[in-house]
Design a protein around this motif. Structure first.
Motif, PDB file in Angstrom:
ATOM      1  N   VAL A 219       3.447  12.242 -42.939  1.00 50.94           N
ATOM      2  CA  VAL A 219       2.359  12.199 -42.274  1.00 50.94           C
ATOM      3  C   VAL A 219       2.387  11.327 -40.675  1.00 50.94           C
ATOM      4  N   ARG A 220       2.806  10.047 -40.974  1.00 52.68           N
ATOM      5  CA  ARG A 220       2.691   9.258 -39.761  1.00 52.68           C
ATOM      6  C   ARG A 220       3.519   9.529 -38.994  1.00 52.68           C
ATOM      7  N   GLU A 221       4.806   9.957 -39.438  1.00 51.55           N
ATOM      8  CA  GLU A 221       5.889  10.240 -38.447  1.00 51.55           C
ATOM      9  C   GLU A 221       5.868  11.664 -37.613  1.00 51.55           C
ATOM     10  N   LEU A 222       4.943  12.456 -38.349  1.00 49.63           N
ATOM     11  CA  LEU A 222       4.684  13.586 -37.601  1.00 49.63           C
ATOM     12  C   LEU A 222       3.795  13.391 -36.588  1.00 49.63           C
ATOM     13  N   GLU A 223       2.716  12.682 -36.725  1.00 51.27           N
ATOM     14  CA  GLU A 223       1.922  12.433 -35.791  1.00 51.27           C
ATOM     15  C   GLU A 223       2.551  11.646 -34.581  1.00 51.27           C
ATOM     16  N   GLU A 224       3.423  10.520 -34.903  1.00 46.95           N
ATOM     17  CA  GLU A 224       3.971   9.668 -33.964  1.00 46.95           C
ATOM     18  C   GLU A 224       4.862  10.516 -32.825  1.00 46.95           C
ATOM     19  N   GLU A 225       5.641  11.358 -33.762  1.00 49.93           N
ATOM     20  CA  GLU A 225       6.684  12.187 -32.731  1.00 49.93           C
ATOM     21  C   GLU A 225       6.153  13.369 -32.280  1.00 49.93           C
ATOM     22  N   THR A 226       5.126  14.143 -32.642  1.00 54.32           N
ATOM     23  CA  THR A 226       4.805  15.288 -32.084  1.00 54.32           C
ATOM     24  C   THR A 226       3.145  15.379 -31.704  1.00 54.32           C
ATOM     25  N   GLY A 227       2.213  14.503 -32.137  1.00 58.90           N
ATOM     26  CA  GLY A 227       1.002  14.515 -32.032  1.00 58.90           C
ATOM     27  C   GLY A 227       0.253  15.329 -33.064  1.00 58.90           C
ATOM     28  N   LEU A 228       0.975  16.069 -33.928  1.00 61.33           N
ATOM     29  CA  LEU A 228       0.212  16.865 -35.027  1.00 61.33           C
ATOM     30  C   LEU A 228      -0.186  15.983 -35.996  1.00 61.33           C
ATOM     31  N   LYS A 229      -1.521  16.349 -36.452  1.00 62.62           N
ATOM     32  CA  LYS A 229      -2.197  15.793 -37.449  1.00 62.62           C
ATOM     33  C   LYS A 229      -2.215  16.410 -38.724  1.00 62.62           C
ATOM     34  N   ALA A 230      -1.601  16.148 -39.725  1.00 58.31           N
ATOM     35  CA  ALA A 230      -1.523  16.816 -40.955  1.00 58.31           C
ATOM     36  C   ALA A 230      -2.764  16.508 -41.746  1.00 58.31           C
ATOM     37  N   SER A 231      -3.186  17.668 -42.416  1.00 54.50           N
ATOM     38  CA  SER A 231      -4.548  17.179 -43.326  1.00 54.50           C
ATOM     39  C   SER A 231      -4.297  17.599 -44.547  1.00 54.50           C
ATOM     40  N   LYS A 232      -2.986  18.164 -44.931  1.00 56.77           N
ATOM     41  CA  LYS A 232      -2.465  18.470 -46.419  1.00 56.77           C
ATOM     42  C   LYS A 232      -1.084  18.568 -46.281  1.00 56.77           C
ATOM     43  N   ALA A 233      -0.363  17.624 -47.135  1.00 54.93           N
ATOM     44  CA  ALA A 233       1.049  17.578 -47.309  1.00 54.93           C
ATOM     45  C   ALA A 233       1.369  17.445 -48.744  1.00 54.93           C
ATOM     46  N   ARG A 234       2.419  17.720 -48.856  1.00 60.16           N
ATOM     47  CA  ARG A 234       3.055  17.719 -50.439  1.00 60.16           C
ATOM     48  C   ARG A 234       4.429  17.395 -50.441  1.00 60.16           C
ATOM     49  N   LEU A 235       4.821  16.603 -51.583  1.00 54.64           N
ATOM     50  CA  LEU A 235       6.151  16.157 -51.552  1.00 54.64           C
ATOM     51  C   LEU A 235       6.625  17.343 -52.693  1.00 54.64           C
ATOM     52  N   LEU A 236       8.052  17.953 -51.927  1.00 56.13           N
ATOM     53  CA  LEU A 236       8.705  18.864 -53.013  1.00 56.13           C
ATOM     54  C   LEU A 236       9.848  18.367 -53.657  1.00 56.13           C
ATOM     55  N   ALA A 237      10.691  17.406 -53.201  1.00 55.89           N
ATOM     56  CA  ALA A 237      11.738  16.830 -53.805  1.00 55.89           C
ATOM     57  C   ALA A 237      12.206  15.385 -53.241  1.00 55.89           C
TER      58      ALA A 237
END
Length: 344
Positions: free
Chosen positions: A247-265
């Motif tokens: 979530v942190r890296e997504l916002e730092e790199e792209t500006g997108l703010k995740a509100s729901k995320a799930r670990l798959l593997a």
């Protein structure tokens, strides 16, 4: 009870070899720190030929003396000085347990035998439970620093002696003609604590790769300044979980703010001889539009049709490819090997 099987101790006894005799300093320290109370009971573990057990009986204790070697116990029991105050029995204190012994003792002794125990912590825990209030546990042992190299297995080093003394209200150490004479009383109740070891040498890379798709189902990839297409993501900060990293890296790199995320593997491979752990994280909901926030790393972000990824003209970053393969199994072919640990 020992690193050596009982047969080897029997051979030691039947060969005529003996053990270090009980010295005057030991006798004086026992008299000072563990005198027998009225009706006192003692347990001598690793009694060998019974010299200490007989000394304790002469001082007023009724003694249970145990050893794992049957021949040693037989010789001890046959000694002419026995007057019935000592009960000898064959017992392996680690394998046989304490069920056949008395319920509580005023004194428990290990003379020249503690170093031979495998499971010292467990055995000590059970023996603490057999001490009467105010009772004493006494360990008499050679010290590694003053023991010839060929006999070090019979001795304790300073770290082991410190470990032995932990968890007691009284943990006094005395010298008995070169032997450590350790007096332990008043077990201290404790709860487990947690600690690290020394600062580790860098060993592995850990991080997260993030699959985020737009409403049309297209996946976001960045064209890296290192000449590969890659998913958003990056290395963990200290103390940070994989999803938090994603979530942190997504916002730092792209500006997108995740509100729901799930670990798959979790995906394990290596690079340049270094183990590499990548978490495959799927962002299910987000807000914002992608923008280049770290131009030193990424030229631009683009939405890609997943079906097009198998025909990219430029390389796909290997950890990103493994994450994509987790979300869309079989989409990419010829992938390098990876150990994959799906998360339910």
């Amino acid at each position: 009870m020992t690193h050596s099987p009982p047969e080897s101790w029997d051979a030691h006894c039947t060969s005529g070899r003996t053990f270090r005799r009980l010295g005057d300093a030991e006798r004086e320290l026992l008299a000072e720190h563990a005198p027998a109370p009225d009706g006192g009971r003692a347990l001598d573990i690793g009694c060998g030929l019974g010299e200490l057990a007989r000394h304790l009986a002469a001082g007023g204790y009724r003694v249970d003396a145990v050893d794992c070697a049957p021949d040693a116990v037989a010789q001890a029991a046959a000694h002419p000085e026995n007057d019935g105050a000592v009960t000898y029995r064959v017992l392996d204190i680690e394998r046989d347990g304490l069920g056949d012994l008395g319920p509580a003792y005023d004194l428990i002794t290990f003379r020249l035998s503690w170093a031979f125990l495998h499971d010292r912590t467990r055995v000590m825990r059970r023996l603490r439970e057999r001490l009467r209030p105010g009772g004493t546990l006494c360990v008499i042992t050679p010290v590694a620093g003053t023991t010839p190299p060929g006999r070090r297995r019979t001795a304790l080093d300073e770290d082991e002696i410190a470990l032995l003394r932990a968890g007691w209200g009284t943990a006094d150490r005395h010298d008995a003609e070169g032997l450590a004479f350790v007096v332990l009383r008043d077990p201290v109740p404790a709860e487990v604590t947690y600690a690290g070891k020394r600062q580790p040498a860098p060993h592995a890379l850990t991080g997260a790769g993030v699959v985020v798709t737009d409403p049309a189902g297209r996946v976001l990839l960045g064209w890296s300044r290192r000449g590969v297409w890659e998913l958003p993501g990056g290395k963990n900060d200290a103390g940070e979980g994989f999803v938090d990293t994603a979530v942190r890296e997504l916002e730092e790199e792209t500006g997108l703010k995740a509100s729901k995320a799930r670990l798959l593997a979790l995906l394990l491979d290596s690079t340049h001889g270094v183990p590499r752990m990548t978490a495959a994280v799927r962002v299910i909901a987000y807000t914002g539009e992608p923008a280049v926030r770290e131009p030193r790393l990424i030229h631009r972000w683009e939405w890609h049709e997943p079906a097009d990824l198998s025909a990219l003209a430029q390389p796909l970053f290997t950890p990103s490819a493994h994450v994509i393969d987790t979300v869309w199994p079989g989409l990419l072919t010829g992938l390098p090997h990876v150990h994959r640990y799906p998360v339910a």
